[in-house]
Design an enzyme around this catalytic site. Sequence first.
Site, PDB file in Angstrom:
ATOM      1  CG  ASP A 113      -1.930   1.143   1.194  1.00  0.00           C
ATOM      2  OD1 ASP A 113      -1.756   2.082   0.391  1.00  0.00           O
ATOM      3  OD2 ASP A 113      -2.900   1.099   1.980  1.00  0.00           O
ATOM      4  CG  HIS A 125      -0.445   5.368   4.697  1.00  0.00           C
ATOM      5  ND1 HIS A 125      -1.308   5.469   5.755  1.00  0.00           N
ATOM      6  CD2 HIS A 125      -1.154   4.802   3.682  1.00  0.00           C
ATOM      7  CE1 HIS A 125      -2.492   4.984   5.410  1.00  0.00           C
ATOM      8  NE2 HIS A 125      -2.421   4.575   4.160  1.00  0.00           N
ATOM      9  CB  ILE A 128      -2.666   8.333   9.251  1.00  0.00           C
ATOM     10  CG1 ILE A 128      -3.085   8.015   7.808  1.00  0.00           C
ATOM     11  CG2 ILE A 128      -3.170   9.702   9.682  1.00  0.00           C
ATOM     12  CD1 ILE A 128      -4.591   7.922   7.598  1.00  0.00           C
ATOM     13  N   GLY A 186      -4.463   1.582   8.122  1.00  0.00           N
ATOM     14  CA  GLY A 186      -5.445   0.884   8.937  1.00  0.00           C
ATOM     15  C   GLY A 186      -5.168  -0.607   9.006  1.00  0.00           C
TER      16      GLY A 186
END
Length: 286
Positions: free
Chosen positions: A187, A192, A207, A210
Amino acid sequence: MNLEALTTRRFPAVRHDYSAKDTILYALGVGVGGNPLDQEELPFVYEKSLRIIPSQASVIAYPGPWLTEPGLGINYVKVLHGEQSVMFERPLKPSGCVRGEYEVIGVDDKGPEKGAVVFFEKRIVDDNDGALICRVRSTYFLRGDGGCGSWGKSWAVPEALPTRAPDRVIDVPTIPRLALIYRLSGDLNPVHIDPGVAAKAGFAKPILHGLSTFGIACFGIVQQLCRGNPDRMAEIFARFSRPVFPGDSIRLELLEEADAWRFRARVVERDEIVLDRGFVRLKKDT
């Protein structure tokens, strides 16, 4: 969103060879090996007698960023990965050759002001004997695409957790560079890693993925409830409720039920629940 384009989208099967190196990299990306001398963590990052974290099924045979395709007309900037589950028919091996099969299961239109929900399933099949290994289900919230119309079917979501105190608590620190490692499992969304992109998305800094948080929870559960044996996991589900920043401290709260376990995860520093409605079903000892 172009509902017809979405529901008629066909996904060619993807053959994927993954190695011990991929499995070790995934484990590092969910925080395993923080203490290299920990004999309980070592089997997940050492090729000798290597074990796999079951949540790695989320990144194996990844179909690519298909939601960004212009023909689908999806406002990708407003897409949220809302829920994730994995249901196993047989254990996932630490390395192997598999085939990914994909399908949009349904669309639930919440209305023009509320967005839409897309239900997507990936089936991981053993490329040698054609047997199903697991189903990986992802729920995407399309905040900018309500009013498109509903189609197909959805799946049931576990109820809210009981309000009682947890039966077990696991505290897991994360390191500031964790997202830089996890992204190497596939990903590469710049939110990110790139502070500028993160700011445009409304975050003070990049961040954590998830699915990295999902993997952190899965590993903690394998260690606590499966005694380090990942083959005992039959099913795991979680809802992503708030973002995690690399470096946050995560606390897993586990509640035992008659035939399963429920869990949530919270960031200790902000007392925010980041994974909710978690559900785990285990097999008997294998």
